[in-house]
Design a protein around this motif. Structure first.
Motif, mmCIF file in Angstrom:
data_model
loop_
_atom_site.group_PDB
_atom_site.id
_atom_site.type_symbol
_atom_site.label_atom_id
_atom_site.label_comp_id
_atom_site.label_asym_id
_atom_site.label_seq_id
_atom_site.Cartn_x
_atom_site.Cartn_y
_atom_site.Cartn_z
ATOM 1 N N SER A 158 0.823 -1.205 0.000
ATOM 2 C CA SER A 158 0.000 0.000 0.000
ATOM 3 C C SER A 158 0.857 1.256 0.000
ATOM 4 O O SER A 158 0.630 2.193 -0.777
ATOM 5 C CB SER A 158 -0.915 -0.002 1.234
ATOM 6 N N ARG A 159 1.877 1.288 0.860
ATOM 7 C CA ARG A 159 2.741 2.469 0.933
ATOM 8 C C ARG A 159 3.556 2.653 -0.345
ATOM 9 O O ARG A 159 3.937 3.766 -0.691
ATOM 10 C CB ARG A 159 3.668 2.352 2.149
ATOM 11 N N THR A 160 3.818 1.554 -1.052
ATOM 12 C CA THR A 160 4.608 1.629 -2.275
ATOM 13 C C THR A 160 3.782 2.070 -3.473
ATOM 14 O O THR A 160 4.238 2.882 -4.301
ATOM 15 C CB THR A 160 5.248 0.257 -2.577
ATOM 16 N N LEU A 161 2.573 1.569 -3.575
ATOM 17 C CA LEU A 161 1.768 1.805 -4.779
ATOM 18 C C LEU A 161 0.859 3.022 -4.683
ATOM 19 O O LEU A 161 0.516 3.604 -5.726
ATOM 20 C CB LEU A 161 0.927 0.566 -5.104
ATOM 21 N N TRP A 162 0.451 3.415 -3.484
ATOM 22 C CA TRP A 162 -0.606 4.417 -3.393
ATOM 23 C C TRP A 162 -0.323 5.605 -2.478
ATOM 24 O O TRP A 162 -0.784 6.721 -2.751
ATOM 25 C CB TRP A 162 -1.901 3.747 -2.912
ATOM 26 N N GLU A 163 0.375 5.408 -1.381
ATOM 27 C CA GLU A 163 0.290 6.384 -0.296
ATOM 28 C C GLU A 163 1.229 7.578 -0.478
ATOM 29 O O GLU A 163 2.442 7.424 -0.607
ATOM 30 C CB GLU A 163 0.541 5.693 1.041
ATOM 31 N N GLU A 164 0.630 8.760 -0.461
ATOM 32 C CA GLU A 164 1.356 10.026 -0.576
ATOM 33 C C GLU A 164 0.496 11.143 -0.018
ATOM 34 O O GLU A 164 -0.643 11.339 -0.453
ATOM 35 C CB GLU A 164 1.703 10.319 -2.039
ATOM 36 N N ASP A 191 -8.963 12.201 3.603
ATOM 37 C CA ASP A 191 -9.888 11.083 3.671
ATOM 38 C C ASP A 191 -9.387 9.985 2.736
ATOM 39 O O ASP A 191 -8.296 10.076 2.166
ATOM 40 C CB ASP A 191 -11.320 11.524 3.329
ATOM 41 N N TRP A 192 -10.203 8.947 2.529
ATOM 42 C CA TRP A 192 -9.756 7.808 1.717
ATOM 43 C C TRP A 192 -9.739 8.132 0.231
ATOM 44 O O TRP A 192 -9.067 7.419 -0.540
ATOM 45 C CB TRP A 192 -10.637 6.594 1.983
ATOM 46 N N LEU A 193 -10.442 9.164 -0.192
ATOM 47 C CA LEU A 193 -10.397 9.564 -1.601
ATOM 48 C C LEU A 193 -9.128 10.358 -1.896
ATOM 49 O O LEU A 193 -8.496 10.180 -2.939
ATOM 50 C CB LEU A 193 -11.635 10.383 -1.965
ATOM 51 N N THR A 194 -8.755 11.224 -0.971
ATOM 52 C CA THR A 194 -7.568 12.063 -1.188
ATOM 53 C C THR A 194 -6.296 11.431 -0.641
ATOM 54 O O THR A 194 -5.194 11.904 -0.925
ATOM 55 C CB THR A 194 -7.779 13.446 -0.543
ATOM 56 N N TYR A 195 -6.448 10.364 0.149
ATOM 57 C CA TYR A 195 -5.297 9.577 0.589
ATOM 58 C C TYR A 195 -5.647 8.099 0.372
ATOM 59 O O TYR A 195 -5.957 7.359 1.310
ATOM 60 C CB TYR A 195 -4.954 9.839 2.056
ATOM 61 N N ILE A 243 -5.495 4.121 -0.163
ATOM 62 C CA ILE A 243 -4.645 3.017 0.266
ATOM 63 C C ILE A 243 -5.024 1.781 -0.543
ATOM 64 O O ILE A 243 -6.005 1.776 -1.295
ATOM 65 C CB ILE A 243 -4.785 2.734 1.779
ATOM 66 N N LEU A 244 -4.244 0.741 -0.394
ATOM 67 C CA LEU A 244 -4.498 -0.508 -1.104
ATOM 68 C C LEU A 244 -5.879 -1.035 -0.743
ATOM 69 O O LEU A 244 -6.254 -1.063 0.428
ATOM 70 C CB LEU A 244 -3.434 -1.531 -0.703
ATOM 71 N N ASP A 245 -6.651 -1.469 -1.752
ATOM 72 C CA ASP A 245 -7.926 -2.093 -1.424
ATOM 73 C C ASP A 245 -7.815 -3.609 -1.567
ATOM 74 O O ASP A 245 -6.820 -4.139 -2.067
ATOM 75 C CB ASP A 245 -9.080 -1.506 -2.246
ATOM 76 N N ILE A 246 -8.853 -4.294 -1.137
ATOM 77 C CA ILE A 246 -8.764 -5.747 -1.014
ATOM 78 C C ILE A 246 -8.579 -6.435 -2.364
ATOM 79 O O ILE A 246 -8.009 -7.527 -2.443
ATOM 80 C CB ILE A 246 -10.018 -6.291 -0.271
#
Length: 762
Positions: A674-680, A692-696, A698-701
């Protein structure tokens, strides 16, 4: 089952019912010292002080013979309490399900550092093991006196001490001490926190005698959590309690100039708490507090927007003056000469953004001040330090404040829980009632302490024969301790900073942890000043494996870059230069389990839209060694990365519970992906915009790996080391190396979002 008990209404005395007087029978040749020690010092009805040098601070035998283990750390979701129960049960020779681990209450346990640095077993378990071994020694000596049998002629089975020669001679732990306290002094090293160590006279069992340690005992707290049968911190209520919300400024660094209290006059019971730059609202009902927060009118000071443009972040880091620099360890050889003589130089730079803890829920805390004493209920992973911080914030002595850990939304570092506790303390003091403070989602993500942004420069000198003659690696970024690892000092909390507490400058970063041997080698780090030094939503602090993922993303990506430049297989390249035997074994184990076929990267045999690749990365962390092989699919048209399979080889010394260890590793991998592919963390010049989850995201299932194969390398002859963080450390590099293997394109900035990958491929 062995479990952790909710400490809400718990007292040590409630665990112990006073037993009868100790009877010492003397009929065998035992020493006078032993008799005196047993008769007058081993057990007592009065509670000894809760200090690190007292055996009773760690172990108690209840009236029914069950065992209470008082643990000054806590389980943040990994099942640590099961492993601690195994270690205690093993040393005491009691059934596993007769041990209860009581965690994180400052009234029942000493400060062992909380959840910190993957030290739950490494340091916390070590102390509990030594305390349990000492408790067994004392109990056997008590039984020897009672039964008139030398201690060497006694055995213990399921908490019953029996004479080897006469099974009729026996005494249970309950008979010997049940309901009373140990009165045995330990040899405390005068440290608190992670480094606390207080052994007794006894030595723990050799690994060959272990029957409980090493077993894959499953935790039994999952179903109660899933089916809402366990109270979380958010569920706590107190008589007369009010609900609170804090108000954060629209421009970071601005302060309230005027508050229009009439703007919330229509909300029943709504009140304002204003102290310098700290502002909050309270109401009798929670929804009324939320409405007051949304409705209140505040005039803010005209603060200069403190942040650069998001796109200029890494240029800012490059240009910013270095505030502190360190080389760790000392430079080997002569870097300048080696690079001056190089036939060629390989060099690269890598970038890592700010990241949020983004816990499932924002923090909650309850603070009650009554009769000159305060109690704080918090989901913080370091409640003993929360107690200290609340005491300092309120101006109370430490012994007048109690902090009680309750299950919260998780943590893995310095998230928003400590700030919430301090905020709640300020509000409770102002209102004079118990206060429940719940942050909002945008505050939990937008205003939590962040993992620091950084850049990393690496270069290697290569001679005419293709030998790597020198390696240099330097990180530069925001300090990982801009605010410290816990909230024990008001200066490290938002409340303290908004109230004007003097700030303390803290600098820290790190270097790669590995055993590569080059004739000339230099590893260093540099820190820069924060973008805003007080009350900042971008203040940096510990996030799971503090600065480990970013450092090793860079260093292990670079090792692959050097291997590719030399046209050498990535595993072969590492094995050429890694010198630690355990490191070599871990790298080989991961490669073998994954079915690694030696060849240089990248692949050159693929066409079409979807291509696949494999990547290797490895790292050490405080005695634990991890190697990972990642296998990924890359969709060229969309830029989406699917991290399909991971093979993880893991060596953390002695394994206490392979079931819990495996699941901990799996969770590390998922969060690492998650931190590698999405989180910034995104921000504009005024404030953080990831709220929130739209503007931050994370990896989903649907994006979780299909397979995580774990290879555990067990070393029963070695002490156990940590597992809570090491396996997240190489994830980003393994994925980056796999993307390069699949596409021939090297991506040097995290996250690998579809847009960034697509742009790189084009």
């Amino acid at each position: 089952m062995t479990r952790h008990d909710s400490p809400r209404n718990f007292s040590r005395r409630a665990m112990l019912k006073t037993g009868g007087a100790l009877v010492v029978s003397i009929g065998m040749p035992i020493s006078l010292d032993t008799v005196l020690a047993i008769g007058s010092a081993s057990a007592q009805n009065a509670r000894p002080p809760l200090t690190p040098d007292q055996l009773s601070s760690y172990i108690a035998v209840n009236a029914d013979g069950s065992v209470a283990a008082f643990f000054g750390k806590m389980d943040m979701g990994q099942g640590l309490f099961v492993a601690i129960g195994q270690m205690v049960a093993e040393e005491l020779d009691v059934p596993f399900d007769r041990v209860k681990v009581i965690m994180g209450d400052t009234a029942t346990s000493v400060n062992q550092g909380g959840a910190s640095g993957s030290t739950g077993i490494q340091f916390g378990g070590k102390q509990m093991r030594m305390a349990a071994a000492e408790a067994r020694r004392v109990l056997v000596e008590m039984a020897a006196a009672k039964l008139a049998v030398p201690a060497s002629e006694l055995i213990v089975v399921d908490g019953v001490v029996t004479a080897k020669s006469d099974p009729a001679k026996k005494a249970s732990y309950a008979e010997l001490i049940g309901g009373r306290y140990f009165n045995i002094q330990l040899q405390w090293n005068k440290q608190i926190g992670n480094l606390l160590y207080a052994p007794g006279e006894a030595q723990p069992k050799p690994a060959a005698q272990h029957k409980i340690v090493g077993q894959p005992i499953k935790r039994e707290d999952i179903a109660p959590k899933v089916f809402c049968q366990e109270d979380f911190c958010t569920d706590l209520t107190r008589p007369g309690m009010v609900h609170a919300r804090v108000i954060r400024p629209p421009v970071a660094g601005s302060t309230p100039v005027r508050v229009d209290e009439s703007s919330i006059a229509n909300i029943p019971g709504a009140k304002v708490v204003l102290d310098k730059a700290f502002i909050a609202v309270v109401a009798d009902k929670e929804w009324d507090a939320v409405k007051a927060m949304q409705q209140i009118k505040v005039d803010w000071s005209d603060a200069t927007p403190p942040f650069p443009d998001q796109t200029a972040l890494f240029d800012h880091i490059r240009r910013a003056p270095v505030r502190h620099a360190e080389t760790q360890p000392k430079e080997a050889g002569n870097i300048a000469e080696a690079f001056g003589a190089a036939a060629r130089v390989v060099e690269a730079e890598y970038e890592w953004p700010f990241q949020s803890h983004a816990c499932m829920g924002p923090a909650c805390a309850v603070v009650e001040i009554k009769d000159g004493q305060a109690t704080c209920w918090s989901g913080s992973q370091k409640p003993h330090f929360v107690r200290d911080g609340v005491a300092r914030t309120l101006g109370l002595p430490m012994d007048k404040v109690r902090a009680i850990w309750m299950v919260g939304p998780g943590s893995y570092g310095r998230n928003d829980a400590d700030d919430c506790a301090a905020d709640a303390a300020v509000i409770a003091k102002a209102i004079g009632k118990p206060v429940r403070l719940q942050y909002m989602r945008e505050q939990g993500t937008g205003w939590d302490p962040k993992g620091p942004a950084s850049i990393h420069r690496a270069r290697a000198a290569i001679d005419a024969s293709g030998k790597v003659t020198a390696y240099e690696f330097t990180s530069k970024g925001f300090s990982r301790i801009d605010v410290q690892t816990n909230g024990s000092q008001p200066a490290d909390t938002l409340a303290g900073q908004l109230l004007g507490v003097p700030l303390v400058v803290n600098d820290g970063f790190g270097v790669p942890a590995e055993s590569y041997a080059f004739d000339n080698k230099r590893m260093a780090w540099e820190t820069i000043a924060p973008l805003l030094d007080r009350g900042s939503p971008l203040r940096s602090a510990h996030l799971r494996d503090p600065v480990g993922p970013q450092i090793h993303f860079a260093s292990e990506s670079f090792m692959d870059e050097v291997a590719a430049a030399l046209n050498v297989d990535p595993v072969e390249f590492r094995l050429r230069h890694v010198k630690n035997a355990r490191d070599i074994a871990v790298i080989k184990a991961a490669a073998e389990k994954s079915g690694w076929v030696p060849r240089p990267s990248p692949r050159r045999d693929q066409t079409g839209n979807t291509v696949s690749g494999r990547g290797m990365a490895y790292a050490q962390r405080n005695g634990t060694i991890v190697a990972i092989v990642a296998e990924v699919d890359v969709d060229r048209s969309s830029g989406r990365i699917f991290a399909r399979k991971f093979t993880v080889a893991h060596d953390c010394g002695q394994i206490i519970n392979p079931n819990g260890l495996t699941k901990t590793i799996e969770a590390n991998i998922v969060q690492g992906v998650s931190r590698t592919l999405w989180e910034e963390v995104k921000f504009d010049r005024k404030n953080v915009t990831s709220v929130d989850w739209l503007t931050y995201p994370i990896l989903d299932i649907t994006e979780t790996p299909q397979t995580i194969d774990v290879v555990l390398l067990n070393h029963p002859e070695l002490p156990p080391t940590g597992a809570g963080e090491p396996s997240i450390r190489p994830v980003a590099a393994a994925i980056a190396n796999a993307i390069f293997d699949a596409t021939g394109v090297r991506i040097r900035r995290v996250p690998f979002s579809p847009e960034r990958v697509k742009a790189a491929l084009s």
